[in-house]
Design a protein around this motif. Sequence first.
Motif, mmCIF file in Angstrom:
data_model
loop_
_atom_site.group_PDB
_atom_site.id
_atom_site.type_symbol
_atom_site.label_atom_id
_atom_site.label_comp_id
_atom_site.label_asym_id
_atom_site.label_seq_id
_atom_site.Cartn_x
_atom_site.Cartn_y
_atom_site.Cartn_z
ATOM 1 N N PHE A 1 0.825 -1.219 0.000
ATOM 2 C CA PHE A 1 0.000 0.000 0.000
ATOM 3 C C PHE A 1 0.855 1.262 0.000
ATOM 4 C CE2 PHE A 1 0.225 2.165 4.109
ATOM 5 C CZ PHE A 1 0.911 1.252 4.892
ATOM 6 N N LYS A 2 2.126 1.125 0.378
ATOM 7 C CA LYS A 2 2.978 2.313 0.468
ATOM 8 C C LYS A 2 3.196 2.979 -0.893
ATOM 9 C CE LYS A 2 5.087 1.321 4.896
ATOM 10 N NZ LYS A 2 4.684 -0.060 5.267
ATOM 11 N N ASP A 3 2.881 2.269 -1.980
ATOM 12 C CA ASP A 3 2.967 2.896 -3.302
ATOM 13 C C ASP A 3 2.056 4.125 -3.412
ATOM 14 O OD1 ASP A 3 4.879 1.294 -4.634
ATOM 15 O OD2 ASP A 3 3.394 -0.261 -5.008
ATOM 16 N N GLY B 1 11.909 -3.051 4.323
ATOM 17 C CA GLY B 1 11.414 -3.640 3.076
ATOM 18 C C GLY B 1 10.504 -2.743 2.265
ATOM 19 N N ASP B 2 9.254 -2.613 2.714
ATOM 20 C CA ASP B 2 8.235 -1.989 1.867
ATOM 21 C C ASP B 2 8.441 -0.495 1.594
ATOM 22 O OD1 ASP B 2 6.948 -4.397 1.596
ATOM 23 O OD2 ASP B 2 5.603 -4.053 3.292
ATOM 24 N N THR B 3 8.837 0.259 2.623
ATOM 25 C CA THR B 3 9.011 1.699 2.425
ATOM 26 C C THR B 3 10.102 1.979 1.402
ATOM 27 O OG1 THR B 3 8.362 2.128 4.692
ATOM 28 C CG2 THR B 3 9.514 3.894 3.571
ATOM 29 N N VAL C 1 -7.336 -2.195 10.159
ATOM 30 C CA VAL C 1 -6.073 -1.823 9.526
ATOM 31 C C VAL C 1 -4.893 -2.471 10.239
ATOM 32 C CG1 VAL C 1 -4.671 0.122 8.742
ATOM 33 C CG2 VAL C 1 -7.121 0.452 9.123
ATOM 34 N N PRO C 2 -4.096 -3.294 9.538
ATOM 35 C CA PRO C 2 -2.879 -3.822 10.150
ATOM 36 C C PRO C 2 -1.920 -2.653 10.392
ATOM 37 C CG PRO C 2 -3.229 -4.758 7.934
ATOM 38 C CD PRO C 2 -4.236 -3.676 8.126
ATOM 39 N N SER C 3 -1.519 -2.456 11.644
ATOM 40 C CA SER C 3 -0.848 -1.196 11.982
ATOM 41 C C SER C 3 0.533 -1.368 12.594
ATOM 42 C CB SER C 3 -1.721 -0.401 12.955
ATOM 43 O OG SER C 3 -2.933 -0.057 12.315
ATOM 44 N N GLY C 4 1.423 -0.471 12.188
ATOM 45 C CA GLY C 4 2.789 -0.429 12.713
ATOM 46 C C GLY C 4 3.082 0.972 13.206
ATOM 47 N N ASN C 5 3.265 1.891 12.274
ATOM 48 C CA ASN C 5 3.468 3.293 12.647
ATOM 49 C C ASN C 5 2.153 4.060 12.767
ATOM 50 O OD1 ASN C 5 6.098 4.078 13.265
ATOM 51 N ND2 ASN C 5 6.743 3.805 11.135
ATOM 52 N N PHE C 6 1.055 3.409 12.508
ATOM 53 C CA PHE C 6 -0.290 3.990 12.664
ATOM 54 C C PHE C 6 -0.592 5.134 11.701
ATOM 55 C CE2 PHE C 6 -2.501 2.093 16.410
ATOM 56 C CZ PHE C 6 -1.570 1.069 16.625
ATOM 57 N N GLY C 7 0.093 5.151 10.545
ATOM 58 C CA GLY C 7 -0.208 6.146 9.528
ATOM 59 C C GLY C 7 -1.472 5.756 8.775
ATOM 60 N N ASN C 8 -1.536 4.495 8.372
ATOM 61 C CA ASN C 8 -2.660 4.027 7.570
ATOM 62 C C ASN C 8 -3.969 4.123 8.358
ATOM 63 O OD1 ASN C 8 -3.674 3.053 5.199
ATOM 64 N ND2 ASN C 8 -2.985 0.946 5.500
ATOM 65 N N VAL C 9 -3.910 3.783 9.638
ATOM 66 C CA VAL C 9 -5.130 3.846 10.443
ATOM 67 C C VAL C 9 -5.511 5.304 10.715
ATOM 68 C CG1 VAL C 9 -4.199 3.738 12.809
ATOM 69 C CG2 VAL C 9 -6.357 2.637 12.271
ATOM 70 N N ASN D 1 6.463 -8.480 9.865
ATOM 71 C CA ASN D 1 7.607 -7.667 10.306
ATOM 72 C C ASN D 1 7.553 -6.195 9.907
ATOM 73 O OD1 ASN D 1 8.212 -7.905 7.649
ATOM 74 N ND2 ASN D 1 10.315 -8.614 7.926
ATOM 75 N N ALA D 2 6.701 -5.828 8.943
ATOM 76 C CA ALA D 2 6.590 -4.398 8.612
ATOM 77 C C ALA D 2 5.853 -3.654 9.731
ATOM 78 C CB ALA D 2 5.862 -4.206 7.292
ATOM 79 N N MET D 3 5.320 -4.412 10.688
ATOM 80 C CA MET D 3 4.617 -3.807 11.826
ATOM 81 C C MET D 3 5.382 -4.014 13.131
ATOM 82 S SD MET D 3 0.985 -5.158 10.414
ATOM 83 C CE MET D 3 0.344 -5.626 11.976
ATOM 84 N N ASP D 4 6.654 -4.377 13.032
ATOM 85 C CA ASP D 4 7.451 -4.571 14.250
ATOM 86 C C ASP D 4 7.948 -3.222 14.750
ATOM 87 O OD1 ASP D 4 6.940 -7.207 13.985
ATOM 88 O OD2 ASP D 4 8.954 -7.798 13.367
ATOM 89 N N GLY E 1 -5.762 -5.027 2.956
ATOM 90 C CA GLY E 1 -4.701 -5.875 2.416
ATOM 91 C C GLY E 1 -3.508 -4.991 2.086
ATOM 92 N N THR E 2 -2.491 -5.010 2.969
ATOM 93 C CA THR E 2 -1.402 -4.031 2.835
ATOM 94 C C THR E 2 -0.271 -4.500 1.925
ATOM 95 O OG1 THR E 2 -0.620 -4.837 4.976
ATOM 96 C CG2 THR E 2 -1.821 -2.755 4.968
ATOM 97 N N ALA E 3 -0.155 -5.808 1.715
ATOM 98 C CA ALA E 3 0.920 -6.299 0.835
ATOM 99 C C ALA E 3 0.450 -7.519 0.045
ATOM 100 C CB ALA E 3 2.152 -6.664 1.660
HETATM 101 C C1 LIG Z 1 4.052 -0.319 6.458
HETATM 102 C C2 LIG Z 1 3.212 -1.525 6.527
HETATM 103 C C3 LIG Z 1 2.204 -1.670 7.511
HETATM 104 C C4 LIG Z 1 1.991 -0.679 8.620
HETATM 105 O O1 LIG Z 1 1.433 0.525 8.186
HETATM 106 P P1 LIG Z 1 1.473 1.811 9.149
HETATM 107 O O2 LIG Z 1 0.905 2.907 8.357
HETATM 108 O O3 LIG Z 1 2.926 2.035 9.490
HETATM 109 O O4 LIG Z 1 0.692 1.481 10.377
HETATM 110 C C5 LIG Z 1 1.393 -2.794 7.444
HETATM 111 N N1 LIG Z 1 1.572 -3.738 6.499
HETATM 112 C C6 LIG Z 1 2.531 -3.638 5.560
HETATM 113 C C7 LIG Z 1 2.669 -4.724 4.559
HETATM 114 C C8 LIG Z 1 3.381 -2.531 5.532
HETATM 115 O O5 LIG Z 1 4.335 -2.432 4.597
#
Ligand SMILES: *Cc1c(COP(=O)(O)O)cnc(C)c1O
Length: 431
Positions: free
Chosen positions: A105-107, A138-140, A248-256, A302-305, A378-380
């Motif tokens: 989704f980072k695209d 990875g993704d960013t 929303v699968p969340s790591g840095n909480f930008g998407n949510v 691991n993108a949410m670690d 679906g983030t990836a």
């Molecule tokens: C970056 C990422 C996330 C986390 O998104 P945030 O906006 O950082 O919460 C979830 N899933 C995948 C596959 C990612 O690359």
Amino acid sequence: MPLVNLADESQCVSFYDAVRIGLGRSQGLFFPKVEELPKLPVDELLAMPFAQRSGVILSALAGGDISIEDATEMAQQAFNFAAPVVAVNEAVSCLELFHGPTLAFKDFGARFMALALAKAKEVNGDNRPSTIVTATSGDTGAAVAAAFYRQSSARVVVLYPQNKVSPLQARLFTTLGDNVQSIAVNGDFDQCQALVKQLFNDAEAVNHLNLNSANSINISRLFAQVCYYFEAWAQLSTDKQNRTTIVVPSGNFGNVCAALLAMQLGLPIKRVIAATNSNDTVPRYLQSRQWQPSPTKQTLSNAMDISAPNNWPRVEALLAHNPELGGRFESVSVSEQDTVEALQALHSQGYLSEPHTAVAFSAFKKQQQQGEHGLIVGTAHPAKFAELVEQILGASIELPKRLQHVIGKAELNQTMEPDYQQLREFLFDYQ
Ligand SMILES: *Cc1c(COP(=O)(O)O)cnc(C)c1O
């Protein structure tokens, strides 16, 4: 000036300045003044095509700093791939955000940011290219490198932990060349991130390199992500539009945070659930009101670690201004075991997924209310985590063309010790 620094409210800036600056004084994040955000005419918007609708949304978020016409054109260019809502079962659908060039989704955010930064330079009469240094697991790195590849506005340097990013993923940024450089750091992700932080604290480097970061603190990335939540609603049947919860699968909480912004703008989302893996700082905080990040744990997703989510102050700003949102927001942590089981359950229902999305599926199962429809994000693409997914499911995954074509290409990365002076010299030597 529509954007305010959340750490220092005396600093208000235009949208384009926020894009150029990235982070405000006292490390503050820029964010719209919540009380000034309009309620958008949702029914009218949902009837529009994606790019035109996104133009209206982006212009509103930027307080009119981008005209609707410009924003529509940028959306057309940046979001040139699909974001389909796909049914998983009766009660659950997936918003697939992985059909862009680097399959995550980072695209969306990275591609819009590349256009916004170029425009910001134009507006500012600044023709010095930026240096974008980004640490990635990875993704960013892949999304940012692809978005800025061959753009004259910036040179991109991707730092990643050597041997800790899957070889296939790494190839999405190590094989590009031109204005994209990649450095495999002999260390872990935290060391990469520490190097980048040190660089941003080095005033001479910031100035000399015209340094910019492309992580999710850049407000343009966040705004871009609001657009696909409206797109999802445009695809939902009217029956589902008023009983759908986003997970929303969340790591840095930008998407949510983007989902909550969509809610603030008037999108009738029932609830927003931020699903985390065992890095559960936010779910614990919502229970105890104590902010206590623990050491980061390695997980399957691991993108949410991430144990100190850097977009949290933005979520808090929204909730503080609009307590009603708080009543419709929650966060749940999902164990490794539950992630595996969710991935298997999805597969047995005929939906091939990957660990991040599986975390959202599991969280929804835990929290589902009567009659509620869950829209998991679906983030990836599963192929990005092929080894892991194949191991868990015993199924083989076909690589999409975009991944196949990087396999035969030469890797152009450098390697480096986690040493700041060495990085600094490397960056300064490039002209
Ligand atoms: C970056 C990422 C996330 C986390 O998104 P945030 O906006 O950082 O919460 C979830 N899933 C995948 C596959 C990612 O690359």
